[in-house]
Motif scaffolding. Structure first.
Motif, short mmCIF file in Angstrom:
data_model
loop_
_atom_site.label_atom_id
_atom_site.label_comp_id
_atom_site.label_asym_id
_atom_site.label_seq_id
_atom_site.Cartn_x
_atom_site.Cartn_y
_atom_site.Cartn_z
N ALA A 2 0.83 -1.21 0.00
CA ALA A 2 0.00 0.00 0.00
C ALA A 2 0.86 1.25 0.00
O ALA A 2 0.53 2.24 -0.67
N THR A 3 1.96 1.20 0.73
CA THR A 3 2.85 2.37 0.78
C THR A 3 3.50 2.61 -0.56
O THR A 3 3.61 3.77 -1.01
N MET A 4 3.92 1.57 -1.23
CA MET A 4 4.54 1.71 -2.55
C MET A 4 3.52 2.28 -3.55
O MET A 4 3.86 3.16 -4.36
N ASP A 5 2.32 1.77 -3.44
CA ASP A 5 1.27 2.27 -4.34
C ASP A 5 0.97 3.73 -4.06
O ASP A 5 0.84 4.55 -5.00
N ALA A 6 0.89 4.10 -2.80
CA ALA A 6 0.62 5.50 -2.44
C ALA A 6 1.77 6.40 -2.86
O ALA A 6 1.56 7.52 -3.34
N THR A 7 2.98 5.91 -2.69
CA THR A 7 4.16 6.71 -3.07
C THR A 7 4.19 6.95 -4.57
O THR A 7 4.45 8.06 -5.04
N ARG A 8 3.96 5.86 -5.30
CA ARG A 8 3.95 5.99 -6.76
C ARG A 8 2.85 6.95 -7.22
O ARG A 8 3.07 7.82 -8.08
N THR A 9 1.68 6.84 -6.64
CA THR A 9 0.57 7.72 -7.00
C THR A 9 0.87 9.16 -6.63
O THR A 9 0.55 10.10 -7.38
N SER A 10 1.50 9.34 -5.48
CA SER A 10 1.83 10.69 -5.03
C SER A 10 2.84 11.35 -5.96
O SER A 10 2.72 12.54 -6.28
N ARG A 11 3.83 10.58 -6.38
CA ARG A 11 4.82 11.15 -7.30
C ARG A 11 4.18 11.53 -8.63
O ARG A 11 4.51 12.58 -9.20
N HIS A 12 3.30 10.67 -9.09
CA HIS A 12 2.59 11.00 -10.33
C HIS A 12 1.76 12.27 -10.16
O HIS A 12 1.72 13.13 -11.05
N LEU A 13 1.11 12.36 -9.01
CA LEU A 13 0.29 13.54 -8.75
C LEU A 13 1.17 14.80 -8.66
O LEU A 13 0.79 15.86 -9.15
N GLU A 14 2.32 14.66 -8.02
CA GLU A 14 3.23 15.81 -7.91
C GLU A 14 3.65 16.31 -9.29
O GLU A 14 3.65 17.52 -9.56
N GLU A 15 3.98 15.37 -10.15
CA GLU A 15 4.37 15.76 -11.51
C GLU A 15 3.19 16.40 -12.25
O GLU A 15 3.35 17.39 -12.96
N THR A 16 2.01 15.83 -12.07
CA THR A 16 0.81 16.35 -12.74
C THR A 16 0.49 17.76 -12.26
O THR A 16 0.22 18.67 -13.07
N ILE A 17 0.52 17.95 -10.94
CA ILE A 17 0.19 19.26 -10.38
C ILE A 17 1.26 20.28 -10.75
O ILE A 17 0.96 21.46 -11.02
N ASP A 18 2.49 19.86 -10.81
CA ASP A 18 3.57 20.77 -11.20
C ASP A 18 3.37 21.24 -12.64
O ASP A 18 3.50 22.45 -12.94
N ASN A 19 3.05 20.29 -13.52
CA ASN A 19 2.77 20.66 -14.92
C ASN A 19 1.52 21.53 -15.02
O ASN A 19 1.45 22.46 -15.83
N PHE A 20 0.53 21.20 -14.19
CA PHE A 20 -0.70 21.99 -14.16
C PHE A 20 -0.42 23.44 -13.77
O PHE A 20 -0.92 24.38 -14.39
N GLU A 21 0.38 23.62 -12.72
CA GLU A 21 0.72 24.98 -12.26
C GLU A 21 1.53 25.73 -13.32
O GLU A 21 1.29 26.92 -13.58
N LYS A 22 2.45 25.03 -13.93
CA LYS A 22 3.27 25.64 -14.97
C LYS A 22 2.41 26.08 -16.16
O LYS A 22 2.56 27.20 -16.68
N GLN A 23 1.51 25.21 -16.59
CA GLN A 23 0.64 25.53 -17.72
C GLN A 23 -0.34 26.64 -17.36
O GLN A 23 -0.66 27.50 -18.18
#
Length: 285
Positions: A152-173
């Motif tokens: 569960a932790t690995m899954d949450a970590t992976r999802t969080s990293r994906h979300l971080e990248e998504t939100i970063d791109n979202f903010e940039k755009q």
């Protein structure tokens, strides 16, 4: 330590949620206000078209110079409405539509957040279960719980990293889009107002070219037809009383109509003067 990691990711996720909610709220408001602004521009264009029609209708009833000036003004004003129509279309395409697309973008980001929250909730649930298992039965069961927690932790970590990248791109755009949208708005408005200044300058010059004195003379001549003075004399003559016409006739006749009795009296006076002169001559002799 796992609990602190989970809490840290929860705080990060809440911050991302706030960022997305902030964009959803204010971009929605901006879109509505800009759309209303464009609609008012379009209504102003429609009213201006009505004004052009009325100016042309009025110009057709006026004197030549004023008519020509008003027609030219209406032509320039109609040209301005063509520029206004182009302004409306550009604002719709370059300002309103890009803001509308953020409705779809925000929905996609919310789906990413939902997936991240689901993974985090699973991780938190597994962590809670592991802690309970350790407290109740410190046997091999906690090993299984730890394995589930690691997954569960690995899954949450992976999802969080994906979300971080998504939100970063979202903010940039988002920053880039806001910059472009407002730059386009300013450019469109400057272009329209620049053209408006040219058109209004030409319209002003056309109005200043109207020859007021010439139009006034034309108006006056329309009030008095060419044979007006002759007809006026006839009217004046017909308006005199019989006594006035009699006196006028005598004045026109002059000395040619002196009475016969007056002529005879003058002749008698002349004969008497001749007789007196003859008598004086004889006495002297």
């Amino acid at each position: 330590m796992l609990r602190r990691s989970v809490d840290s990711r929860d705080a990060q996720t809440r911050q991302m949620q706030d960022a997305v909610s902030n964009v959803e709220k204010h971009f929605g408001e901006l879109c509505q206000v800009f759309a209303g602004y464009v609609r008012k521009k379009a209504r102003l264009r429609d009213k201006a078209d009505l004004l052009v029609n009325e100016i042309n209708a009025y110009a057709s009833t006026e004197t030549p110079n004023l008519k020509h000036g008003l027609k030219n003004f209406a032509e320039e004003f109609a040209k301005l409405q063509d520029y206004r129509q182009a302004e409306v279309e550009r604002l719709e395409a370059k300002v309103v539509e890009p803001l509308k697309t953020y409705g779809t973008i925000v929905k996609m980001k919310r789906e990413d957040l939902k997936a991240t929250l689901t993974a985090k909730n699973r991780e938190a649930k597994q962590l809670t279960q592991l802690e309970r298992t350790r407290q109740r039965n410190p046997s091999d069961r906690h090993i299984i719980a730890e394995t589930e927690l690691q997954r569960a932790t690995m899954d949450a970590t992976r999802t969080s990293r994906h979300l971080e990248e998504t939100i970063d791109n979202f903010e940039k755009q988002k920053i880039k889009d806001i910059k472009n949208i407002f730059s386009e708005f300013i450019t469109i408005e400057m272009l329209f107002h620049g053209k408006a200044l040219e058109v209004y300058t030409a319209a002003y010059q056309n109005m200043q070219k109207i020859d007021e004195e010439e139009d006034l003379e034309i108006f006056r001549s329309s009030l008095y037809p060419p044979d007006y003075s002759t007809r006026l004399d006839i009217v004046r003559a017909n308006s005199k009383s019989p006594l006035q016409r009699s006196l006028s006739a005598k004045c026109i006749s002059g000395t040619a109509q002196i009475p016969t009795s007056r002529i005879r009296k003058d002749q008698q006076d002349d004969d008497e003067e001749d007789d007196d002169e003859l008598e004086v001559t004889e006495e002297e002799n």
